[in-house]
Each structure stands twice: as C-alpha cells, then as structure tokens.
Design a protein around this motif. Structure first.
Motif, PDB file in Angstrom:
ATOM      1  N   MET B  59       3.647 -14.168  38.676  1.00 46.30           N
ATOM      2  CA  MET B  59       4.565 -14.456  37.114  1.00 46.30           C
ATOM      3  C   MET B  59       4.543 -16.068  36.743  1.00 46.30           C
ATOM      4  SD  MET B  59       5.618 -12.550  35.011  1.00 46.30           S
ATOM      5  CE  MET B  59       6.842 -13.384  34.202  1.00 46.30           C
ATOM      6  N   GLY B  60       3.935 -16.847  37.889  1.00 47.22           N
ATOM      7  CA  GLY B  60       4.104 -18.287  37.761  1.00 47.22           C
ATOM      8  C   GLY B  60       5.460 -18.987  38.454  1.00 47.22           C
ATOM      9  N   ASN B  61       6.209 -18.023  38.997  1.00 45.67           N
ATOM     10  CA  ASN B  61       7.409 -18.429  39.835  1.00 45.67           C
ATOM     11  C   ASN B  61       6.766 -19.382  40.813  1.00 45.67           C
ATOM     12  OD1 ASN B  61       9.097 -16.875  37.985  1.00 45.67           O
ATOM     13  ND2 ASN B  61       8.527 -15.087  39.264  1.00 45.67           N
ATOM     14  N   SER B 122      11.626 -21.980  41.178  1.00 40.63           N
ATOM     15  CA  SER B 122      11.684 -22.230  39.738  1.00 40.63           C
ATOM     16  C   SER B 122      11.045 -21.183  38.976  1.00 40.63           C
ATOM     17  CB  SER B 122      10.861 -23.557  39.356  1.00 40.63           C
ATOM     18  OG  SER B 122      10.666 -23.878  38.054  1.00 40.63           O
ATOM     19  N   TRP B 123      11.878 -20.556  38.153  1.00 40.07           N
ATOM     20  CA  TRP B 123      11.456 -19.165  37.785  1.00 40.07           C
ATOM     21  C   TRP B 123      10.851 -19.483  36.265  1.00 40.07           C
ATOM     22  CZ3 TRP B 123      11.833 -15.550  41.054  1.00 40.07           C
ATOM     23  CH2 TRP B 123      12.629 -15.571  42.063  1.00 40.07           C
ATOM     24  N   LYS B 167      -3.872 -20.215  31.361  1.00 33.20           N
ATOM     25  CA  LYS B 167      -4.302 -21.622  30.846  1.00 33.20           C
ATOM     26  C   LYS B 167      -3.406 -22.886  31.378  1.00 33.20           C
ATOM     27  CE  LYS B 167      -4.731 -21.369  26.063  1.00 33.20           C
ATOM     28  NZ  LYS B 167      -4.205 -21.594  24.825  1.00 33.20           N
ATOM     29  N   ILE B 168      -2.377 -22.738  31.750  1.00 31.48           N
ATOM     30  CA  ILE B 168      -1.665 -23.726  32.520  1.00 31.48           C
ATOM     31  C   ILE B 168      -1.910 -23.622  34.059  1.00 31.48           C
ATOM     32  CG2 ILE B 168      -0.104 -24.016  30.558  1.00 31.48           C
ATOM     33  CD1 ILE B 168       1.906 -23.147  32.947  1.00 31.48           C
ATOM     34  N   GLY B 169      -2.632 -22.685  34.560  1.00 31.32           N
ATOM     35  CA  GLY B 169      -3.041 -23.011  35.951  1.00 31.32           C
ATOM     36  C   GLY B 169      -1.817 -22.398  36.721  1.00 31.32           C
ATOM     37  N   TYR B 170      -0.823 -21.581  36.413  1.00 29.56           N
ATOM     38  CA  TYR B 170       0.427 -21.083  37.268  1.00 29.56           C
ATOM     39  C   TYR B 170       0.297 -19.477  37.477  1.00 29.56           C
ATOM     40  CZ  TYR B 170       1.885 -25.485  38.593  1.00 29.56           C
ATOM     41  OH  TYR B 170       1.931 -26.868  39.011  1.00 29.56           O
TER      42      TYR B 170
END
Lengths: 410, 410
Positions: B59-61, B122-123, B167-170
């Motif tokens: 989830m990019g958390n 960081s969520w 796209k942002i690599g997370y």
C-alpha cells in the motif's frame, strides 16, 4: 412556388453534426477549438462551391456573399453561429447558417438573380460557453465591445480569445464592421417548449427578452470538517442556501415571464472533509420588460445585503453582462409574416427567451428572427432535436422573407 | 529529564514544508504525486541516517524501525501521514511522523536502548483528497479494505491508486499487515479550536467521533436558460436548496456535537446559460455517539424522500464511507496521561473531531492519540499554524508515553 431542397439542407446539418459528435448524439464544437476550425472549413468549402465570395474579419466572423445585380446596394444578411455548447445539439446556431446557404443554393438552382446581394454570416463565440460574454463576435461587429476587450477574454485555462483565434487560423483581415445591410434575419430553433405545445411550425419573432448575468462570490473560512464545531464555522455554502432560496423566489414574484438560472456552482477547495473557503455561483436573470429586470436587480442586491447581516461570510456580486430587451424591425417582421402567409404555415408571434446574435445586429441594421419548434423544448442538450418538416418550413419562410426584400425597389 | 531537541524537530518540519510549498505558506503534497514522492524520499533518508531499517508494504505504507533489546517483542508504533490536502498546512500529519523520528533521534543521542522496538509509520493517502476513502493506507493494513479495492480507487482524472503507487515507486514488497505492536500512538494537531480556547498545550485523546460520508446526486433536465419557462424546468440546483436547508438543520437538531459539511458541489455542464442537468453534492456527517449518527442518517433519508415528492428531479444517495465512533485503549491513554503529569503540561481529555489513521489502528492494536493546539483551530488550510512551544510539548509527551511502554516488563 419556390422552395428550398430539404434533403440537401438536412444532409448538410447531419454532416456538420459529425464534427464534434458526442456519444449521446449531440455535438461538442466549442468556440475556437479544433472542432470549431473543422466546422468553419467545411462551411467555407460549401459556400465556395455555391460561388460565394468569402471574407473573414479580425473577430473570426465569416461572411459568404452572393452578388446582387447592383453591387452598390446593401445586402440582405442571414446569420447565426457554428459554435456549440460543450454538451450541445445538432441545430442550435448551425441551422440558421446552413439554411442561409440553402437559400443561396436554391436561388442558384433556379438561376434567380436578386437586386441586393445576399450574405450569410457565421458569428464567432455566440454560445459564451468558453469565453464570456456570449455573442461577442456579433457584439464587436456591431460596436458593443472593442476588439481589444474581446481578444483579452480568457477561458478557464487562461487562454485568450485573441490567441485562440490565431491558433485556428481565423483572425481575418476584412475590415471590422463597415458593412451595409438592408435587412438581417436569423433563423433558429426556439430552444423552448412554446411552439411545440401550441402546434405551430414557425415563430414570427418580434423581439428578445433582456438578460442580466452576475457572478456571486461568497468567501468564508476554509477549515477541517471534523474538529470545527458548527458555531465556529464561517461556511459560504451554508450562507448561500437562504440567499439562493430568495433568488429563485424572484422568478415567482415576477412570474410568468421572469427566469432565474444558477448554471454554475463551485466550492473550493471542493473536498469532502473541508468546509469550503469560497463558493462561486453564476446568476442568469431574464425578462422581456427592462423595468422589471431592473427591479429584479434591485431585489437581488437588497437580498444580498439582508443575508450578509446574518453571517460573517463576505458576499461579492459582480456584474458580468447586461443585454437589454430588444424590439425587432417592423419591416423585417412584416416580411417574415408575409412569407408565413404565402406558404400557409401555422405560425405564432412571440418573444425570444434566449439571447442571439440578432440582438446586436438589431442595433446595427433592420433585423428580425424566425423560430421553429424543437422537441420537448430541449436545447443546450445533446438530445436537442427538430422535426425535418419544421426545419423545411423555417427555411422556406427564410427564403421568401429574404427574397422579397432582396428584390424590393427602394 | 529526557527531552526531545525542539530545534531539530522544528527545522525538519520547515524543511519538509518546502516540498509542495504554496505561495500562501501552506503545502500541496497530495497523495501519490511527485511532491508526495519527494516527501517520502526525504523522510526515508532521515530515518536511515538515524540507523532505522526501512520497509515499504504493497500500500506504500513506510515502516522505519529502531531495533529493541529483544527482537521478538512487539514494537511501540508511532504513526501518522506525510500527504496533505491540496491547500493544506505544514503540520497536519507530518508532525506526527517527524515527532516519531525525533523520539528515535533523542533515544539515539542518549544511547538509550529500549526493550521493545520502536517503529515510525507513514500511512498512504490519509487525507482522501485525491482518492476516497480517506485513511485507506492504514485501513488496508488493519484489514478494513482489501488491497484490490484500494488499487481500484480513482482520482478525478480516472487514474487509479494502484498505478499511481507504481509510478512514484512506492508499491513495496513487505508483507501486508502481520506486524505485532504492543501499542500505537498518533500525535497530531487538534485541527479544532478547543485546546487553544482553553489554554491547554496537550489533548489526551480518548476516542474519535463517528463519520458518515455520502454522495448525493440530483438529476434533472439540462435545458437552455432563456426560453424555458420556470414551470417547465426540472432544475436539480433549485431542488437542492430546500433539502440542503434541512440537512444543515440536522446539525442544530443534534447540537452541539453534530457536524454537517457540504465540501463539494458540482453542477454539470456548469455554464451560465444552461439549467444544469445534474448536481453532485458531498455530505460529511459526524457525531461521537453512534446512535445519534444513525438517527442523522435516518433523518437524511426521510428528508430526501420528502423533498423528492415535490419535484420531478431524481435524488440518489450513495453511501460512501462509514467510520464508527472509536474508544481508545485505556493503557495507552494512561501512558499519555502519566507523561503529561510527569512533564507538568497543561492538558485536557478530549474526543477527536477528525478521523485519523489511529481509528483503524485501534481495531488492530492498543492505540491512542495526543493532540496539540493549532492557531484559530485552522487546518486543511494554508494558514494552518502551531506554536513551537506546543510542538515541543506534544513531542515530549509522545517521547515519555512511548518510552514508558517500550521499557515495560510484560
């Protein structure tokens, strides 16, 4: 009796509707877009094939002229517009332009020479959907606005009308204004329900109601929706509700002819969990009587002052545009009425509810309008529709009204 | 007594605020934009310099962990978010994340080892400004939503959360959920006016009020503003006015704790001279008592049914999101209260008005929150501000609350 070729006219309307065609069968051919350019190019191609000479003025207005016997006589002009609303229909504007071309084709077919030249005009940015004010092409032509004012108008993205005209290749060199007209006619769908409800095929339009446009800006305090108690908020949306209630009631107070429309609302920043800092609202007021339109203006300002006392929200009213009620020329109206009588078409005298390029032309040359019904009164809508028989009837009335004046011995 | 380094914390807050900085001194660092990516990169750089190990889940958390003496013990988690509203401030979310990092820096400075690991999180997409629902990163982590649901969420341009994460690599590889926590804390600005009004530096937060989000869609008939008499119109904006009046009155009926916000309005097609065919409105209802929130829901539906009887406009209510009121963990609240007492900081027990990632975490692990005042209660606003002394006080309370549990012998 001389009659236009309904198939040719209808087919051209449908061909033009392919340019900017929407999935719901409507048209998106907004002023000075690529679609508008394509529509203009096609129109000019057809006019040149009909032996018309073409001129384009610095506002992008297109003039297609069929010569008269006497070049020195003022022309009979038939004009309307090719641009559409973003979710517009196949008839609004384009019908008046292509019916004008059909009149010329019909005269060509029958090798009829007219004393006065006949000129078709397509006016730039009639709709006002991209650049306000509406009808700015005919407005600049008739001297209501300066060309510099028109060029400086911006769309939502900040692009100017002047630059966009250059971009589509329609900033022309023909002198602005300075064209002599004996009469001008605009043929248009009614865009309202009256002709259809009364079973008439043609409206003999005697004038246009007045229009007043405003922007109303309410400024409060942007804050998080969750922790801010209701009593601490300065919420422009909440403050707008009782005012909008009063604004709509103006239409009841001045019924049945008063009209009040809120077409645009924008709360910023426009997210679910934030009390908006600002709300922008457009107001469109209409009435055929200038005095009542002025009373509506006064009542609006009184209501704003009254509502402003109950809240910390700041109210700002901006006057965007005023178009006074117009009475059309008696001789033009008579020519339309005679054509209706000659063709024995069921018709009705009426006032236009919408603004049209004819409003500005009426201040420049003798002018009137002809209406035909549209289905359910719908316009500015992709489902806008008109019956082929009415499209034909309107164009025949236009033909005979224009021809009678074009042959007149002055 | 152990205290955090206020200068380091403040300077990092100001450095992070440069990413997406707005002309009015606020921040636009909306979820999964280039600015969000830059903010994440900077945060990770700082954490690595503080000897934390980094993991990113699908989830990019972002999880930044300081090891404990016993690797097998569950961590003390300190979490919040780095994304902002489009016109947001310098403290909302980012304060809770960087104060967590400051706690670790402080322990490093004093070479204090803790029994339990300490983890900063960081969520992703807490704000919900770009992708709804809000708090979806912590929601997926805690099992409230599936990852597929989250990935399929779209922004206004139709871009999906799943694609934008890539796209942002997370879009990370660390297993989703499956992390053990002894306690979780979220430190945040109050985003309301209460602490400031009462002169307190810290809020000991005991729970969060419930939130109900709806979209209300009114469908009428798009038509030209001029020719259509008022009696023929099916105008969704006019139909919305009496309903909105009733909706705002729900806040009065259930005062003082009920909150009603209309943050988003959109009339389409949104042009001055067209009666809109459709109006979309967002509704945000909040109350600390689940039963009253349910009564507000019933009253809303009753009002819509009532208003729908007076008009041909169609009303459609879509249930977007419901977050029930939350009571935080007694031991976490007690740890915060003890830290407040130890540091002799003026404090107040209170319920949070806004939703926070802590709402989902409360269903996953023992959780509570700490608030500090913000100027004028302003948040979700570029002018959002907090006093350096309060920023310091909140971080010291966080330090001692987290440390006491991190050293606890279970």
């Amino acid at each position: 009796m001389l009659r236009i070729d309904q198939n040719r006219l209808w087919n051209r309307l449908m061909t033009m509707a392919e340019i900017g065609r929407s999935s719901k069968g409507g048209v998106c051919r907004v002023a000075l877009t690529e679609e508008d350019r394509q529509g203009r190019d096609l129109f000019i191609k057809w006019c040149e094939a009909a032996a018309c000479s073409i001129e384009v003025d610095p506002m992008g207005n297109i003039f297609a002229r069929r010569a008269g016997i006497d070049h020195n006589l003022p022309a009979i002009m038939i004009g309307s517009h090719l641009d559409s609303q973003p979710t517009g229909g196949k008839f609004d504007g384009v019908y008046g332009v292509l019916a004008g071309l059909e009149v010329i084709e019909c005269l060509n077919d029958h090798q009829i020479k007219t004393r006065h030249p006949i000129e078709i005009v397509s006016w730039t940015n009639e709709e006002g959907a991209r650049f306000t004010p509406a009808m700015i092409g005919s407005g600049v032509f008739a001297g209501a606005f300066s060309i510099d004012y028109a060029y400086s108008r911006t769309d939502k993205e900040g692009k100017t009308l002047g630059e966009e005209l250059i971009k589509i290749g329609y900033r022309g060199k023909s002198p602005l204004g300075q064209r002599a007209y004996k009469a001008t006619f605009e043929l248009h769908i009614e865009q309202g329900p009256i002709l259809e409800a009364e079973g008439k095929s043609v409206g003999v339009v005697t004038g246009v109601q007045g229009i007043h446009w405003y922007d109303l800006i309410l400024t409060g305090k942007e804050t998080h929706a969750g922790p801010s108690p209701m009593s601490y908020r300065v919420d422009p949306v909440r403050a707008a509700i009782p005012l909008l209630q009063e604004i709509y009631e103006l239409a009841d107070t001045y019924a049945p002819h008063a009209k009040v429309t809120v077409g645009y609302l924008d709360a910023s920043p426009g997210v679910k969990n934030t009390v908006p800092g600002q709300l922008k609202i457009s107001l469109d007021f209409r009435h055929p009587d200038a005095e009542i339109l002025e009373r509506m203006d006064r009542d609006l300002k009184t209501q704003i002052a009254k509502q402003a006392q109950n809240t910390e929200v700041q109210f700002k009213l901006e006057d965007i545009w005023y178009s006074p009620p117009v009475e059309f020329d008696k001789d033009c109206i008579a020519a339309v009425q005679q054509a209706v009588d000659l063709l024995q078409i069921p018709a009705k005298k009426m006032v236009s509810g919408a603004g049209h390029d004819a409003v500005y032309l009426a201040g420049y040359a003798p002018t009137s309008m002809i209406f035909i019904p549209c289905e359910d009164g719908l316009s500015h809508n992709e489902l806008e529709n008109a019956a082929p028989a009415d499209v034909e009837a309107g164009a025949n009335v236009l033909l005979h009204a224009a021809l009678s004046l074009a042959q007149q011995m002055d």
